[in-house]
Structure formats: structure tokens, C-alpha cells
Design a protein around this motif. Structure first.
Motif, PDB file in Angstrom:
ATOM      1  N   VAL A 107      48.537  40.959  38.197  1.00 26.71           N
ATOM      2  CA  VAL A 107      47.749  40.466  39.337  1.00 26.71           C
ATOM      3  C   VAL A 107      46.507  39.726  38.849  1.00 26.71           C
ATOM      4  O   VAL A 107      45.545  39.572  39.590  1.00 26.71           O
ATOM      5  CB  VAL A 107      47.347  41.625  40.271  1.00 26.71           C
ATOM      6  N   ALA A 108      46.512  39.303  37.610  1.00 26.60           N
ATOM      7  CA  ALA A 108      45.394  38.538  37.062  1.00 26.60           C
ATOM      8  C   ALA A 108      45.952  37.240  36.498  1.00 26.60           C
ATOM      9  O   ALA A 108      46.361  37.184  35.343  1.00 26.60           O
ATOM     10  CB  ALA A 108      44.678  39.339  35.980  1.00 26.60           C
ATOM     11  N   ARG A 109      45.977  36.209  37.330  1.00 31.06           N
ATOM     12  CA  ARG A 109      46.590  34.931  36.940  1.00 31.06           C
ATOM     13  C   ARG A 109      45.569  33.886  36.495  1.00 31.06           C
ATOM     14  O   ARG A 109      45.959  32.803  36.077  1.00 31.06           O
ATOM     15  CB  ARG A 109      47.388  34.372  38.126  1.00 31.06           C
ATOM     16  N   SER A 110      44.288  34.214  36.613  1.00 23.70           N
ATOM     17  CA  SER A 110      43.271  33.221  36.265  1.00 23.70           C
ATOM     18  C   SER A 110      43.248  32.974  34.761  1.00 23.70           C
ATOM     19  O   SER A 110      43.665  33.821  33.959  1.00 23.70           O
ATOM     20  CB  SER A 110      41.887  33.703  36.717  1.00 23.70           C
ATOM     21  N   ARG A 111      42.736  31.799  34.383  1.00 19.35           N
ATOM     22  CA  ARG A 111      42.651  31.454  32.962  1.00 19.35           C
ATOM     23  C   ARG A 111      41.715  32.408  32.228  1.00 19.35           C
ATOM     24  O   ARG A 111      41.983  32.803  31.085  1.00 19.35           O
ATOM     25  CB  ARG A 111      42.158  30.015  32.809  1.00 19.35           C
ATOM     26  N   ALA A 112      40.645  32.825  32.910  1.00 16.61           N
ATOM     27  CA  ALA A 112      39.676  33.714  32.270  1.00 16.61           C
ATOM     28  C   ALA A 112      40.327  35.044  31.893  1.00 16.61           C
ATOM     29  O   ALA A 112      40.113  35.565  30.790  1.00 16.61           O
ATOM     30  CB  ALA A 112      38.495  33.959  33.213  1.00 16.61           C
ATOM     31  N   MET A 113      41.153  35.600  32.779  1.00 20.49           N
ATOM     32  CA  MET A 113      41.799  36.872  32.468  1.00 20.49           C
ATOM     33  C   MET A 113      42.946  36.701  31.479  1.00 20.49           C
ATOM     34  O   MET A 113      43.266  37.608  30.720  1.00 20.49           O
ATOM     35  CB  MET A 113      42.292  37.529  33.752  1.00 20.49           C
ATOM     36  N   ALA A 114      43.565  35.532  31.467  1.00 21.76           N
ATOM     37  CA  ALA A 114      44.593  35.257  30.464  1.00 21.76           C
ATOM     38  C   ALA A 114      43.968  35.277  29.073  1.00 21.76           C
ATOM     39  O   ALA A 114      44.583  35.760  28.102  1.00 21.76           O
ATOM     40  CB  ALA A 114      45.256  33.915  30.745  1.00 21.76           C
ATOM     41  N   LEU A 157      34.692  39.248  39.364  1.00 22.20           N
ATOM     42  CA  LEU A 157      35.720  38.779  40.282  1.00 22.20           C
ATOM     43  C   LEU A 157      35.340  37.456  40.943  1.00 22.20           C
ATOM     44  O   LEU A 157      36.207  36.622  41.232  1.00 22.20           O
ATOM     45  CB  LEU A 157      35.967  39.865  41.350  1.00 22.20           C
ATOM     46  N   ARG A 158      34.042  37.255  41.163  1.00 26.85           N
ATOM     47  CA  ARG A 158      33.622  36.015  41.820  1.00 26.85           C
ATOM     48  C   ARG A 158      33.872  34.785  40.938  1.00 26.85           C
ATOM     49  O   ARG A 158      33.928  33.649  41.443  1.00 26.85           O
ATOM     50  CB  ARG A 158      32.144  36.090  42.198  1.00 26.85           C
ATOM     51  N   ASP A 159      34.021  35.002  39.610  1.00 29.35           N
ATOM     52  CA  ASP A 159      34.273  33.891  38.706  1.00 29.35           C
ATOM     53  C   ASP A 159      35.763  33.632  38.494  1.00 29.35           C
ATOM     54  O   ASP A 159      36.138  32.765  37.709  1.00 29.35           O
ATOM     55  CB  ASP A 159      33.616  34.161  37.338  1.00 29.35           C
ATOM     56  N   ARG A 160      36.612  34.411  39.146  1.00 29.01           N
ATOM     57  CA  ARG A 160      38.059  34.180  39.061  1.00 29.01           C
ATOM     58  C   ARG A 160      38.677  34.282  40.460  1.00 29.01           C
ATOM     59  O   ARG A 160      39.471  35.192  40.733  1.00 29.01           O
ATOM     60  CB  ARG A 160      38.709  35.137  38.078  1.00 29.01           C
ATOM     61  N   PRO A 161      38.323  33.342  41.332  1.00 29.61           N
ATOM     62  CA  PRO A 161      38.799  33.399  42.719  1.00 29.61           C
ATOM     63  C   PRO A 161      40.330  33.351  42.835  1.00 29.61           C
ATOM     64  O   PRO A 161      40.876  33.835  43.815  1.00 29.61           O
ATOM     65  CB  PRO A 161      38.145  32.181  43.357  1.00 29.61           C
ATOM     66  N   ALA A 162      41.002  32.796  41.819  1.00 35.28           N
ATOM     67  CA  ALA A 162      42.462  32.729  41.891  1.00 35.28           C
ATOM     68  C   ALA A 162      43.095  34.119  41.889  1.00 35.28           C
ATOM     69  O   ALA A 162      44.232  34.298  42.354  1.00 35.28           O
ATOM     70  CB  ALA A 162      43.003  31.919  40.717  1.00 35.28           C
ATOM     71  N   ASP A 163      42.371  35.121  41.355  1.00 36.09           N
ATOM     72  CA  ASP A 163      42.915  36.477  41.301  1.00 36.09           C
ATOM     73  C   ASP A 163      42.706  37.253  42.591  1.00 36.09           C
ATOM     74  O   ASP A 163      43.366  38.277  42.799  1.00 36.09           O
ATOM     75  CB  ASP A 163      42.267  37.253  40.146  1.00 36.09           C
ATOM     76  N   VAL A 164      41.770  36.806  43.448  1.00 34.69           N
ATOM     77  CA  VAL A 164      41.408  37.594  44.633  1.00 34.69           C
ATOM     78  C   VAL A 164      42.596  37.808  45.579  1.00 34.69           C
ATOM     79  O   VAL A 164      42.872  38.947  45.979  1.00 34.69           O
ATOM     80  CB  VAL A 164      40.201  36.968  45.362  1.00 34.69           C
ATOM     81  N   PRO A 165      43.330  36.760  45.993  1.00 29.73           N
ATOM     82  CA  PRO A 165      44.447  37.010  46.914  1.00 29.73           C
ATOM     83  C   PRO A 165      45.531  37.904  46.301  1.00 29.73           C
ATOM     84  O   PRO A 165      46.123  38.730  46.995  1.00 29.73           O
ATOM     85  CB  PRO A 165      44.987  35.612  47.213  1.00 29.73           C
ATOM     86  N   LEU A 166      45.786  37.756  45.006  1.00 31.49           N
ATOM     87  CA  LEU A 166      46.785  38.602  44.352  1.00 31.49           C
ATOM     88  C   LEU A 166      46.336  40.062  44.330  1.00 31.49           C
ATOM     89  O   LEU A 166      47.129  40.978  44.567  1.00 31.49           O
ATOM     90  CB  LEU A 166      47.033  38.116  42.930  1.00 31.49           C
ATOM     91  N   LEU A 167      45.054  40.275  44.054  1.00 30.77           N
ATOM     92  CA  LEU A 167      44.529  41.635  44.029  1.00 30.77           C
ATOM     93  C   LEU A 167      44.545  42.261  45.423  1.00 30.77           C
ATOM     94  O   LEU A 167      44.873  43.448  45.584  1.00 30.77           O
ATOM     95  CB  LEU A 167      43.109  41.644  43.456  1.00 30.77           C
ATOM     96  N   ARG A 192      36.633  47.229  41.441  1.00 30.23           N
ATOM     97  CA  ARG A 192      36.459  48.603  41.929  1.00 30.23           C
ATOM     98  C   ARG A 192      36.047  48.600  43.396  1.00 30.23           C
ATOM     99  O   ARG A 192      36.546  49.397  44.201  1.00 30.23           O
ATOM    100  CB  ARG A 192      35.416  49.331  41.095  1.00 30.23           C
ATOM    101  N   GLU A 193      35.137  47.714  43.763  1.00 30.60           N
ATOM    102  CA  GLU A 193      34.710  47.634  45.160  1.00 30.60           C
ATOM    103  C   GLU A 193      35.884  47.249  46.057  1.00 30.60           C
ATOM    104  O   GLU A 193      36.064  47.818  47.143  1.00 30.60           O
ATOM    105  CB  GLU A 193      33.575  46.619  45.302  1.00 30.60           C
ATOM    106  N   MET A 194      36.691  46.270  45.610  1.00 32.03           N
ATOM    107  CA  MET A 194      37.847  45.855  46.412  1.00 32.03           C
ATOM    108  C   MET A 194      38.837  47.010  46.582  1.00 32.03           C
ATOM    109  O   MET A 194      39.332  47.258  47.694  1.00 32.03           O
ATOM    110  CB  MET A 194      38.547  44.654  45.759  1.00 32.03           C
ATOM    111  N   GLU A 195      39.119  47.721  45.498  1.00 34.76           N
ATOM    112  CA  GLU A 195      40.070  48.829  45.575  1.00 34.76           C
ATOM    113  C   GLU A 195      39.586  49.894  46.549  1.00 34.76           C
ATOM    114  O   GLU A 195      40.347  50.397  47.390  1.00 34.76           O
ATOM    115  CB  GLU A 195      40.272  49.436  44.183  1.00 34.76           C
ATOM    116  N   ASN A 196      38.292  50.237  46.463  1.00 33.06           N
ATOM    117  CA  ASN A 196      37.744  51.259  47.351  1.00 33.06           C
ATOM    118  C   ASN A 196      37.766  50.795  48.811  1.00 33.06           C
ATOM    119  O   ASN A 196      38.058  51.590  49.718  1.00 33.06           O
ATOM    120  CB  ASN A 196      36.311  51.603  46.937  1.00 33.06           C
ATOM    121  N   LEU A 197      37.467  49.527  49.027  1.00 30.41           N
ATOM    122  CA  LEU A 197      37.446  49.009  50.398  1.00 30.41           C
ATOM    123  C   LEU A 197      38.847  49.011  51.004  1.00 30.41           C
ATOM    124  O   LEU A 197      39.041  49.439  52.156  1.00 30.41           O
ATOM    125  CB  LEU A 197      36.864  47.594  50.407  1.00 30.41           C
ATOM    126  N   ILE A 198      39.838  48.555  50.254  1.00 29.86           N
ATOM    127  CA  ILE A 198      41.202  48.509  50.791  1.00 29.86           C
ATOM    128  C   ILE A 198      41.722  49.922  51.052  1.00 29.86           C
ATOM    129  O   ILE A 198      42.422  50.169  52.049  1.00 29.86           O
ATOM    130  CB  ILE A 198      42.142  47.747  49.832  1.00 29.86           C
TER     131      ILE A 198
END
Length: 519
Positions: A201-208, A371-381, A417-423
Motif C-alpha cells: 500500500v506504499a506506491r509512492s517513489r519516496a517509499m519505494a 504521509l503529507r509528502d506522499r499523497p499517492a499513498d493516501v487513497p491506497l492506505l 498511525r493517525e489514519m489507522e486510529n481514525l479509520i
């Protein structure tokens, strides 16, 4: 020397040697054989056995023997109640056979005694654990005809009690080893699943790039420093590095340097001896010893006090240390992975972190982007956590258009972590079906639906951090504990930021107003 005094000295020396064997016991059968050897060397016992009950075969089998060949030892198998040995076990009481030739119950199953040539006295005592027999200890007469058989028997009862404690320790150690093996297998399975999920679930270049760096350094012995904000997944990456390394079968030990008071950190890290400080009633190994052969993960390493930084530096250089209250130098084989959300270079410049320790830790830095620096990962996460918590709570969860847009535009200061807790919170509150905009927390809606700024209007990073801290304090009534929890920080970390941005007076004033209103 009088006979009784001489015998007491022999018994005392034998017991001392047996206690030393038990104190250093690593393997049960080897230690049992050593105990029988001591009885032979100190007391002249010609033959002896330790027979233990096997739960699987429901038979009594010889686990250790002295004066028996391997073939004779293998013949020594008894059912409970069978022969003298079986009777001792079944009844749980000692037995003395003054002459085995006159005892019909004596089976001589091992075949080592010549009934025609020798008159042998035989002793058997139960090995009792919590009052229940677990085996039998046997010996041919030890001291000789000048000493009563009763004295032989009394001494053998004492030795059997020590053997019972040795067996108990061994069983506890085996149970703990099996528990840890099960836990290790479960954790490795869990980590494998998490590892796949984390990068799938991390497709951004930064996480690659992070994944590529982790893959390259995992197999080495180099120290790794994970840099990034709280909630970005540094702990999980540290576990992944461990799992992918040759040390993957060894322990993974974590120490959160910000979660333990300064005065306890050294004892927790390096361990302590009995009496090292008030309350140290027994010796305790530290995390570095627990991690021997594996990986030690120092989370929030930037929060270490300066005094302990010097001791950690020495450990990193030599892998040597002393427990608190001890002068004995110990050496371990440990790989260090550290993590921090602080700018350590800035901390070095401010005199808050040792420069030499920084360079020791910073052998292979990996920057985990927010997370704000890899917006491409947000919808996947978002979809990943919806599926995860939907399955966990037995619900079908989906985001409405406005809710999804708000979450995609939200800055996520607490990161993954914030996203996981919120969902998870939304999954609990939702009855199943579509999550709408009104279901989201007000601060997410307000921040997420703001019109996107142009790049030149974005504030500097420090100003953004200051605003996030202030906003979190305002949302939580200026209570630092609650604000820290929302931001994924420790109390020490949010206190550091409050001082860094000169917010102390503002915090005191607003908390004071809140207290007067409550009255």
C-alpha cells in the motif's frame, strides 16, 4: 578424624559440588550425569541411576546413569509399580534392599549385577516435586559396611530433592522456550503479513526508495538510523530490517527511550545486579543482553539523557558493558537499529546530543517520509484500513465522495498511525455502509476541505509544526497529555516542542482559564 566427622565432610563436599552443577545447568541429562559422577568420586558409589517418568510412553526410563553401559542403560525401562524401582515410584516412599539376592522384586533388568559373586545393598528414593513422584533415584551402597544404610538413604533423599528442583527448572525453561518459539513463529508470520501490506500500500517513489534501502542494508551488520515523524512506520521498518536479516531467528528487542524515566533508563538498557539500588532484590539482565544474537531497536533515541549517551557510545564501539552495580564486563552480539523524530544534527548543534554518538548511529540513515509528502499513498492506505477494520468488525465499509475528498486533502499530522486510529474509530461507530462527511471529526473536516494553497503560500516547516502543536492543544483544552496522544508524541516530546516554540505562557494561561471555568 572421627568417622562421623569424616563422613559429614564427604557429604558436605559432595553437596557443594552438586549445587554448583545445578547452578550452572544448561542441559538436564548432562547435569544429572554430573551429579552421579560426584556421588561416585566423593562417596565411592559404584552404580547409580536417575529414572524419570515419561508422559508420552507412560514408562520410567533411565535419564542418567553411572557404572552402566549404554546397552544396560537402554534395558532399564520400568512400568510404574514394576520391580523395586517401579514400587518406589508408585508408592512415593524410599526403599532399602540390604541384599538384592534375597529380594524377589529386584529385577536386575540392566543385567550389570552378578548375583552369584556379590552381595549388593540397593537404595531407591522417590524424586518428589510438589509432593508428587516424577522419578526415582537409585544407588548401590555408597559409604561401605562401616556406615549404616540409613545414613546412605538419608543422604540420597537430600540429593533427590535437589534433583527434583533441577528437573523443575528444566521443565520451566522448556515451557518458556516453547512459548517463545510459538510467539516468535506468530510474530514472524504477523511481520511477514505486515511487511507485504506495508509496502503493497506504499506506491509512492519516496517509499519505494525506503524499501530499496531497507533491502540493501538488512543483510549487513551496520547500524541503521530511521529518521522521520511519529507515526510514519519506523518501528515496523525496524522489525522488517530484523526479519530480513541473518538475525531474523534471533530476538527483536525494543526500548522506547522517551517512555522510561531518566533515572531508570540505564538499568533498563544495561541491567543491574542485586542490591544495585533500593528495590533491586534480584539481578536482572538489560535489553542489550535480551537482544544478544538479534536486534536492539532504540526508539526515540534522541531523547536519551547526555550521561547515558556516553555509555551507549562505549557500547556501540566495543559491544561491551557492565550491569548497574557490577564491575564485570560483559560482551554481546547485537545489531543496533535506532529511530528518532528529532533533527539530531540540530540537537548536536544545541548541545543536546553527542556528536560522536550521532556519527556512530548515523552509519546508514533511512528517512521515512511523512504521509503529507506522499499523497499517492493516501487513497491506497485508506482502502487498506477500511478493508482491514471492516473484516475485523464484520462490516462492509466505504467512504462517501465528500468524506473521501476531505480525507485525501487532510494533512495527516499524525501520519499513518493517525489514519489507522481514525479509520478504526469510524469502523466502530459505523453500523455498516457508507461513511459520510458528518461522521468525520470536525478538525479533519475543517482542515481537509480548505482550498489547496499555492506552493509559495506554504509556511516553513517549523511554522507548520508550531501550528500543528497549537491546534492540537486547542482541540484538547490545552491538556498536554491529550494533545500528545493525538499527535502521536510522548509527553516529553510535546513538552520539548512547547519550550522550543515559546508556548509555555500560553499553555499556562489557557489551562488556568479552563480551570476557573470548571469552578
Amino acid at each position: 578424624m572421627p568417622l562421623n566427622a569424616a563422613i559429614r565432610e564427604l557429604e558436605w563436599n559432595a553437596l557443594l559440588e552438586i549445587c554448583r552443577l545445578i547452578g550452572g545447568a544448561l542441559e538436564l541429562d548432562h547435569t544429572l550425569a554430573g551429579i552421579l559422577r560426584v556421588l561416585s568420586e566423593h562417596l565411592g558409589m559404584t552404580r547409580g541411576t536417575v529414572v524419570l517418568y515419561d508422559d508420552e510412553t507412560e514408562q520410567l526410563v533411565i535419564r542418567a546413569a553411572h557404572g552402566l553401559s549404554p546397552a544396560a542403560r537402554n534395558r532399564g525401562v520400568y512400568a510404574p509399580g514394576e520391580g523395586v524401582t517401579g514400587q518406589v515410584f508408585a508408592r512415593g516412599v524410599p526403599v532399602v534392599v540390604p541384599d538384592i539376592r534375597a529380594e524377589p522384586l529386584f529385577l536386575n533388568r540392566t543385567g550389570v549385577r552378578n548375583f552369584k559373586k556379590e552381595a549388593v545393598a540397593f537404595l531407591g528414593v522417590p524424586i518428589l516435586l510438589r509432593g508428587e513422584p516424577i522419578g526415582v533415584m537409585t544407588a548401590d551402597r555408597m559409604f561401605g559396611p562401616e556406615v549404616s544404610l540409613q545414613r546412605d538413604l538419608e543422604f540420597l533423599i537430600v540429593v533427590a530433592a535437589l534433583v527434583a528442583q533441577l528437573v523443575a527448572l528444566n521443565r520451566n525453561a522448556d515451557a518458556e522456550r516453547r512459548r517463545l518459539e510459538r510467539l516468535n513463529r506468530a510474530m514472524r508470520s504477523e511481520l511477514s503479513d505486515k511487511y507485504q501490506g506495508f509496502f503493497l500500500v506504499a506506491r509512492s517513489r519516496a517509499m519505494a526508495e525506503v524499501q530499496d534501502l531497507a533491502r540493501k542494508v538488512a543483510g549487513s551488520r551496520a547500524s541503521v538510523l530511521l529518521l522521520g515523524e511519529s507515526g510514519t512506520g519506523k518501528t515496523l521498518i525496524a522489525r522488517i530490517l530484523h526479519e530480513m536479516s541473518p538475525r531474523g531467528d534471533g530476538p527483536f528487542v525494543k526500548l522506547n527511550c522517551a517512555a522510561i524515566p531518566d533515572n531508570l533508563l540505564e538499568a533498563e538498557l544495561f541491567g543491574y545486579e542485586k542490591g544495585a539500588f533500593t528495590g533491586a532484590e534480584r539481578a536482572k539482565p538489560g535489553r542489550v543482553e535480551d537482544a544478544d544474537g538479534g536486534t536492539l531497536f532504540l526508539d526515540e533515541v534522541g531523547e536519551l539523557p547526555l550521561l547515558l549517551q556516553a555509555k551507549l557510545l562505549r557500547f556501540l564501539q566495543d559491544r561491551e558493558f557492565e550491569r548497574l552495580g557490577s564491575t564485570r564486563t560483559r560482551k554481546v552480539d547485537v545489531r543496533i537499529v535506532a529511530a528518532t523524530n528529532r533533527d539530531l544534527a540540530e540537537a548536536v548543534a544545541d548541545g543536546l546530543f553527542r556528536e560522536d554518538l550521532f556519527y556512530r548511529l548515523n552509519v546508514f540513515p533511512i528517512v521515512v517520509p511523512p504521509l503529507r509528502d506522499r499523497p499517492a499513498d493516501v487513497p491506497l492506505l485508506l482502502d487498506h484500513f477500511l478493508a482491514k477494520f471492516g473484516a475485523e468488525y464484520g462490516k462492509t465499509l466505504r467512504l462517501g465522495g465528500k468524506a473521501r475528498r476531505a480525507l485525501l486533502e487532510y494533512r495527516w499530522p499524525g501520519n499513518v498511525r493517525e489514519m489507522e486510529n481514525l479509520i478504526e474509530r469510524l469502523a466502530i461507530l459505523n453500523d455498516g455502509g457508507e461513511i459520510e462527511l458528518r461522521d468525520l471529526p470536525p478538525h479533519v473536516v475543517a482542515a481537509g476541505l480548505q482550498q489547496e494553497r499555492r506552493p509559495e503560500e506554504l509556511p516553513p516547516l517549523k511554522e507548520m509544526e508550531r501550528r500543528e502543536v497549537v491546534a492540537a492543544l486547542e482541540r484538547n483544552g490545552w491538556i498536554q497529555t491529550r494533545a500528545a496522544r493525538e499527535l502521536g508524541l510522548t509527553l516529553r516530546q510535546i513538552g520539548y516542542r512547547i519550550r522550543k516554540y515559546g508556548l509555555e505562557d500560553r499553555v499556562r494561561a489557557n489551562r488556568g482559564r479552563g480551570a476557573s471555568r470548571a469552578q
